[in-house]
Write an enzyme that holds these catalytic residues in place. Structure first.
Site, PDB file in Angstrom:
ATOM      1  N   HIS A  82      19.590 -36.744  49.718  1.00 45.29           N
ATOM      2  CA  HIS A  82      18.280 -36.172  49.387  1.00 45.29           C
ATOM      3  C   HIS A  82      18.475 -34.802  48.763  1.00 45.29           C
ATOM      4  CE1 HIS A  82      13.955 -35.429  49.693  1.00 45.29           C
ATOM      5  NE2 HIS A  82      14.306 -34.192  49.973  1.00 45.29           N
ATOM      6  N   ASP A 161       3.638 -37.077  57.172  1.00 47.70           N
ATOM      7  CA  ASP A 161       4.302 -36.356  56.082  1.00 47.70           C
ATOM      8  C   ASP A 161       3.579 -36.572  54.763  1.00 47.70           C
ATOM      9  OD1 ASP A 161       6.594 -34.895  54.836  1.00 47.70           O
ATOM     10  OD2 ASP A 161       6.731 -36.805  53.784  1.00 47.70           O
ATOM     11  N   ARG A 168       0.655 -29.152  51.510  1.00 49.45           N
ATOM     12  CA  ARG A 168       1.523 -27.991  51.330  1.00 49.45           C
ATOM     13  C   ARG A 168       1.611 -27.579  49.869  1.00 49.45           C
ATOM     14  NH1 ARG A 168       6.577 -30.361  52.978  1.00 49.45           N
ATOM     15  NH2 ARG A 168       7.542 -28.453  52.174  1.00 49.45           N
ATOM     16  N   SER A 183       9.609 -32.474  56.969  1.00 53.62           N
ATOM     17  CA  SER A 183       9.185 -33.416  55.932  1.00 53.62           C
ATOM     18  C   SER A 183      10.342 -34.302  55.499  1.00 53.62           C
ATOM     19  CB  SER A 183       8.643 -32.636  54.728  1.00 53.62           C
ATOM     20  OG  SER A 183       8.374 -33.500  53.649  1.00 53.62           O
ATOM     21  N   LYS A 187      11.122 -38.543  56.894  1.00 52.52           N
ATOM     22  CA  LYS A 187      11.197 -39.653  55.940  1.00 52.52           C
ATOM     23  C   LYS A 187      12.573 -40.304  55.943  1.00 52.52           C
ATOM     24  CE  LYS A 187       9.830 -37.577  52.116  1.00 52.52           C
ATOM     25  NZ  LYS A 187       9.273 -36.252  52.392  1.00 52.52           N
TER      26      LYS A 187
END
Length: 434
Positions: A82, A161, A168, A183, A187
């Protein structure tokens, strides 16, 4: 228990209990607590921060707000990567087929562009017919077949989320380290990965503007993820310039295929291979990053990652033949060029300014409901460190429409910084944290 008391406690710097955080998050998902109160809480968190205990509780509660991917019956190992967001960052598209070629399954749940950073799903959606909204059964089947699958977050997976992420972005609380940590990890744990590699970016085009803040986020991700029972490694990487030579949705898919054919830009390949190497180590296929990188390079030379990349396009409904025919020509008719204004060297091309120009061009979006253009973007013919003479072509620019082009061009011109002498070479990967 009242939301206003929880907001007040955080505003005053108190540590919230798991029950207080659960009351707020649960009420928000259920529609019982309004956006404006959660916005106030998020701003209080932005300024006051959260303890490690609070962050872990928030992450776990967000994870448990919905369903998780069931990968039982599929042979692993399951490793994902990620990125915290950048400009021109298409490493996910390149490394997924590379590690899949080495026997690692990558269950990749990605997001869309928000603000100046690009979105993996928007890039994939630029491929004719490609479906990035897979049902769980389809996701499992494609993951087992191709070694990786790409999908978006459904309304059932971590709904807390999905709601908080959009909030946000429009309340100037994106850069909060505890909120980013919760967050991302909620996920990533929900998608079923056993191990995770984080590309934590710092610099003008990243949410974390300096390396020190980037390292804080990296350590938060590593510590929280480890506490949740996952194997975690983070790399701190430079995002002061766009990554690669292309910025734009279809343009970046094209460049990803170039990379899989051995024609990728040096900066993009360096970051991609370093991330992929760590995935190979966490997946148990190499003893260290050096061996992992060598295996990735061997896989690329053999051509299997390219085959898997095209196989995945077909598996997810894309038209491979049409995609290959469009390669090199699928561009907006609204275009312009940026040429060098003075002699010397390009010190850098500011990623922040390029990213914001990209929103005007149609590459990104200001609101979650905004549409993006598959054909808009920028090709960089020269970048930081290159010598230039007046009039040399630096960028070709494509826009969704003429007003967008007019708004973007001054920002792109300003993004080019000049120097009378050759700048020092950037260190793309600053540190490993694990």
């Amino acid at each position: 228990m009242r939301a206003v008391d929880i907001i007040m406690n955080k505003r005053n710097g108190k540590e919230l209990s798991r029950e207080e955080i659960g009351f707020l998050i649960g009420g928000y998902v259920a529609g019982e607590i309004p956006d404006y109160q959660v916005s106030a809480w998020a701003m209080a968190v932005f300024f006051r921060g959260m303890t490690a205990k609070e962050t872990a509780a928030l992450t776990d509660l967000m994870l448990k707000s919905g369903a998780s991917m069931d990968l039982s019956g599929i042979s692993g190992p399951f490793v994902d990567k990620h990125s915290t967001g950048g400009v021109g960052d298409k490493t996910s598209l390149i490394l997924a087929p590379i590690v899949a070629a080495l026997g690692i399954k990558d269950p990749m749940m990605s997001g869309r562009a928000l603000g100046h950073t690009g979105g993996t799903l928007d890039k994939l959606d630029a491929i004719p017919g490609y479906r990035s909204n897979l049902e769980p059964a389809e996701f499992r089947r494609i993951l087992a077949k191709d070694g990786f699958a790409m999908t978006g977050q459904t309304k059932d997976i971590v709904p807390a989320d999905r709601l908080l992420y959009a909030l946000r972005d429009v309340t100037a609380t994106v850069e909060s380290i505890p909120l980013i940590t919760a967050s991302i990890l909620s996920k990533k744990v929900a998608e079923g990965a056993d191990a995770l590699v984080f590309d934590v970016k710092f610099g003008s085009g990243a949410f974390m503007k300096d390396a020190a803040d980037g390292e804080k986020l990296a350590r938060s991700l590593v510590d929280t993820g480890t506490a949740m029972g996952k194997k975690i490694v983070a790399l701190l990487t430079d995002m002061n310039e766009p990554l690669g030579n292309m910025m734009g949705n279809f343009l970046e898919v094209e460049e990803s295929l170039d990379c899989l054919e051995g024609k990728g830009p040096a900066d993009l390949m360096e970051v991609t291979l370093e991330l992929a190497a760590r995935m190979v180590v966490l997946g148990g296929k190499a003893k260290d990053a050096s061996e992992g990188r060598r295996l990735c390079e061997q896989a690329l030379a053999g051509g299997k990652p390219r085959e898997l990349f095209l196989a995945n396009i077909e598996s997810q409904g894309g038209d491979v033949k049409k995609f290959l025919e469009m390669r090199g020509s699928y561009r907006s008719p609204v275009s312009a060029e940026i040429r060098a204004a003075k002699p010397g060297y390009i010190a850098r091309i500011d990623a922040w300014k390029v990213g914001h120009a990209g929103v005007d061009l149609g590459v990104g979006r200001n609101r979650t409901e905004d549409a993006v253009s598959p054909t808009a973007g920028v090709q960089f013919h020269l970048k930081g460190g290159d010598k230039v003479a007046p009039g040399d072509l630096i960028m070709t620019v494509w826009a969704r429409d003429k007003p967008g082009l007019a708004a973007a061009l001054p920002q792109l011109e300003e993004s080019v910084e000049y120097s009378g002498s050759a700048p020092a070479k950037r260190q793309l990967v600053l540190k490993e944290i694990g």
